[in-house]
Design a protein around this motif. Structure first.
Motif, short mmCIF file in Angstrom:
data_model
loop_
_atom_site.label_atom_id
_atom_site.label_comp_id
_atom_site.label_asym_id
_atom_site.label_seq_id
_atom_site.Cartn_x
_atom_site.Cartn_y
_atom_site.Cartn_z
N SER A 15 138.65 37.73 66.54
CA SER A 15 139.89 37.06 66.47
C SER A 15 140.98 37.98 65.84
CB SER A 15 140.00 35.89 65.33
OG SER A 15 141.33 35.00 65.50
N LEU A 16 141.95 37.98 66.43
CA LEU A 16 143.38 38.89 66.29
C LEU A 16 144.39 38.18 65.70
CD1 LEU A 16 143.68 40.84 69.72
CD2 LEU A 16 142.30 41.43 67.74
N HIS A 17 144.48 38.34 64.38
CA HIS A 17 145.39 37.58 63.52
C HIS A 17 146.57 38.41 63.33
CE1 HIS A 17 143.24 34.01 61.37
NE2 HIS A 17 142.67 34.45 62.21
N THR A 18 147.70 37.88 63.03
CA THR A 18 149.17 38.44 63.22
C THR A 18 149.27 39.22 64.57
OG1 THR A 18 148.97 38.64 60.78
CG2 THR A 18 150.87 40.03 61.93
N GLY A 19 148.76 38.51 65.48
CA GLY A 19 148.59 39.24 66.87
C GLY A 19 149.81 39.32 67.84
N SER A 20 150.70 38.60 67.51
CA SER A 20 152.01 38.70 68.29
C SER A 20 152.49 40.22 68.21
CB SER A 20 152.98 37.71 67.78
OG SER A 20 153.75 38.08 66.78
N ASP A 21 152.99 40.65 69.37
CA ASP A 21 153.67 41.96 69.65
C ASP A 21 152.75 43.22 69.75
OD1 ASP A 21 156.51 40.53 69.92
OD2 ASP A 21 155.70 39.79 67.96
N LYS A 22 151.50 42.78 69.62
CA LYS A 22 150.81 44.21 69.38
C LYS A 22 150.07 44.48 71.03
CE LYS A 22 150.66 43.32 64.95
NZ LYS A 22 151.71 42.44 64.79
N PHE A 23 150.91 44.91 71.62
CA PHE A 23 150.82 45.16 73.04
C PHE A 23 149.98 46.31 73.40
CE2 PHE A 23 155.08 43.19 72.80
CZ PHE A 23 154.91 42.16 73.37
N GLY A 24 149.82 47.31 72.45
CA GLY A 24 148.70 48.38 72.36
C GLY A 24 147.47 47.98 72.07
N VAL A 25 147.18 46.76 71.51
CA VAL A 25 145.99 46.33 71.01
C VAL A 25 145.23 45.57 72.03
CG1 VAL A 25 144.62 45.03 69.28
CG2 VAL A 25 146.57 46.31 68.71
N TYR A 26 146.07 44.71 72.76
CA TYR A 26 145.27 43.66 73.49
C TYR A 26 144.35 44.27 74.59
CZ TYR A 26 149.31 40.96 72.01
OH TYR A 26 150.23 40.60 71.14
N PRO A 27 144.53 45.40 75.57
CA PRO A 27 143.69 46.17 76.38
C PRO A 27 142.45 46.49 75.74
CG PRO A 27 145.94 46.67 76.60
CD PRO A 27 145.91 46.20 75.37
N LEU A 28 142.61 46.92 74.63
CA LEU A 28 141.29 47.43 73.81
C LEU A 28 140.36 46.36 73.44
CD1 LEU A 28 143.02 49.92 71.19
CD2 LEU A 28 142.61 50.40 73.46
N ALA A 29 140.87 45.16 72.97
CA ALA A 29 140.32 44.14 72.60
C ALA A 29 139.57 43.45 73.52
CB ALA A 29 141.05 42.81 71.91
N MET A 30 140.22 43.36 74.82
CA MET A 30 139.52 42.76 75.94
C MET A 30 138.47 43.84 76.62
SD MET A 30 140.49 39.79 76.95
CE MET A 30 140.29 39.49 78.56
N ARG A 31 138.83 44.88 76.69
CA ARG A 31 137.90 45.70 77.29
C ARG A 31 136.41 45.82 76.31
NH1 ARG A 31 140.40 50.25 77.05
NH2 ARG A 31 139.45 51.31 75.47
N HIS A 32 136.71 45.97 75.16
CA HIS A 32 135.26 46.24 74.38
C HIS A 32 134.62 44.68 74.24
CE1 HIS A 32 136.11 50.20 73.57
NE2 HIS A 32 137.11 50.20 73.01
N THR A 33 135.16 43.63 74.27
CA THR A 33 134.65 42.44 73.99
C THR A 33 134.12 41.72 75.34
OG1 THR A 33 136.71 41.22 73.80
CG2 THR A 33 135.96 42.29 71.64
N GLY A 34 134.95 42.22 76.21
CA GLY A 34 134.37 41.36 77.63
C GLY A 34 135.17 40.29 77.68
N GLY A 35 136.18 40.11 76.81
CA GLY A 35 136.95 38.64 76.59
C GLY A 35 136.62 37.89 75.89
N LEU A 36 135.62 38.18 74.81
CA LEU A 36 135.34 37.20 73.77
C LEU A 36 136.26 37.71 72.44
CD1 LEU A 36 131.56 37.62 73.42
CD2 LEU A 36 133.00 35.56 73.96
N VAL A 37 137.71 37.21 72.73
CA VAL A 37 138.76 37.29 72.04
C VAL A 37 139.82 36.18 71.84
CG1 VAL A 37 140.93 38.73 71.70
CG2 VAL A 37 138.89 39.56 72.95
#
Length: 478
Positions: A338-360
């Protein structure tokens, strides 16, 4: 409906089910929308409509509950392990934009999401939050699954109003039970603290913990070795948080009876980073204690601050998220990161999706409020000037419960800006944070004027929200 009636009532949405029609209508010379029920009107409260067998109903909590009983897709539900996003709406009018953005992305939405802190500052109740979201779900024709998140619940007493309002996702925040001082304690101090933990509630002992964890674990591309100091530090730092999560779970299980729900544990609003060893310990203990958690929000390396992009080395964060994802896989991919305080973290989203396979699970809140201020800066610059100066005056006090680093002196007073410069503040780091964390004070003082502005420019606000969240959700499309 007669032509004469059509001239007086504008239908904004309609559902026909089991012989009864349900319509949201705008009535001239009235405040906002009403629900027109034609057919079986039992369970609804209102006044007789001009159409025979119809009832004009105010958008009350009672009528919302009656409509949910008739139209099951208006009830929030658990979303499981799908890639998901929470859309906090502090004003109760942003959901149409959230729906427009999430449509056809494959992302499972939580349209009702507010914390106790946010409700206290906005003056709204958990029931109002979920009802506001529900009316928008009905108005926009959304009939897919959606959730409702009781965010950052800290105490047992926080739980009942969210249960009563029909929430399905409960974010437990045991941050007050995290011992950040353990990060620098020596081993003797750690052992003394460990002796005072609630081992009965944890259903184990320190000796058992050492037998279970003081060794090397080989995970998916990650090796974690717990030496004595590292293990006792993890226990002292987080065992109290695990125990409190168990207390909160038991309260939820008693309150929810047989209603399905999901639980997230959040330790992001703490003073120190959640190491990979500590994530492993938390997940292992929650699993051992049969806590059915659907997501975990650690505190990552670097800084996740309100309303702005990630602050830190993205390469370091990439490695950090990869480690967290490896731990999730080790535990059978049974929960999401879970990515809290997650808004506007555009550099983070691709990393989270790639490593978790969508478990975000992405959690956002104040960024929708900032889009309301962006609209205000365009359509009512005089009002925005007042809000800006007021926010500058209240920032130092209002920032105390947030992790932010805006420098007040970097945000100009309104008298030093032309009208064309005002919207640009919503793209400036320090101004975004100043405006973000002062929302409660601003709403106390300017709430009526802000809501009137949004009502007069509802379509534009929906467009602003959609455009903003299109950028957020691009990396999460499934």
């Amino acid at each position: 409906m007669t032509n004469q009636t059509l001239q007086r009532e504008i239908v904004t949405s309609r559902v026909f089910r089991d012989g009864t029609s349900y319509m949201l209508i705008d009535q001239p010379n009235s405040n906002g929308k009403s629900l027109l029920v034609t057919g079986d009107t039992s369970g609804f409260t209102g006044v007789a409509g001009e159409i025979e067998g119809s009832l004009v109903c105010a958008l009350t909590a009672e009528n919302a509950a009656a409509l949910r009983r008739r139209l099951p897709w208006l009830n929030p539900v658990p979303l499981g392990l799908r890639t998901s996003a929470g859309f906090g709406d502090r004003l109760g009018v942003a959901t149409p934009g959230h729906i427009a953005a999430v449509w056809n992305t494959g992302v499972a939405p939580i349209f009702a999401q507010q914390s106790v802190r946010e409700n206290n500052r906005t003056g709204r109740t958990p029931q109002q939050v979920v009802d506001d979201a529900m009316w928008s779900v009905f108005a926009c024709g959304w009939q897919e699954a959606w959730g409702a998140d009781a965010d950052h619940l800290k105490t047992i007493n926080d739980v009942p109003p969210f249960v009563a309002a029909g929430y399905t996702f409960f974010t437990i925040d045991p941050g007050e039970h995290v011992d950040d001082a353990a990060e620098t304690d020596d081993l003797n101090t750690l052992y003394a603290k460990a002796g005072a933990l609630d081992w009965a509630l944890l259903e184990t002992s320190l000796d058992d913990v050492k037998r279970n964890y003081q060794r090397t674990f080989v995970l998916n591309g990650l090796t974690l070795t717990f030496d004595e100091h590292m293990l006792i530090k993890a226990v002292v730092k987080y065992a109290g948080a695990v125990a409190h999560t168990v207390r909160m779970l038991r309260q939820l299980q008693n309150s929810m009876a047989n209603r399905p729900f999901e639980l997230e544990m959040s330790v992001d609003e703490t003073g120190t980073t959640t190491s990979l060893h500590e994530h492993f310990y938390i997940a292992a203990e929650l699993t051992r204690l049969n806590v059915p958690f659907v997501s975990l929000a650690p505190r990552f390396v670097g800084r996740f601050e309100k309303g702005v992009d990630y602050i830190g080395d993205l390469g370091e964060l990439d490695t950090n998220i990869a480690g967290h994802a490896a731990i999730i896989k080790h535990f059978g991919s049974r929960y999401k990161l879970s990515l809290h305080t997650g808004s506007d973290k555009f550099g983070v989203y691709p990393l989270a999706m790639r490593h978790t396979g969508g478990l975000v699970h992405l959690k956002t809140a104040g960024t929708s409020y900032l889009e309301a201020l962006r609209l205000m800066a365009h359509v009512n610059p005089a009002l925005f000037r007042q809000v800006l100066d007021f926010a500058l005056d209240h920032y130092e006090n209002d920032r105390k419960t947030y992790h932010v680093s805006a420098v007040l002196q970097k945000v100009p007073r309104s008298c030093n800006l032309g009208d064309a410069q005002l919207p640009l503040l919503l793209d400036q780091f320090d101004a975004r944070q100043v405006l973000h964390v002062t929302f409660g004070s601003v709403l106390d003082h300017f709430g009526t004027a802000l809501r009137q502005m949004l009502a007069a420019h509802a379509d534009a606000y929906t467009d602003y929200i959609k455009r903003h969240f299109d950028k957020h959700l691009e990396a999460f499309k499934t």
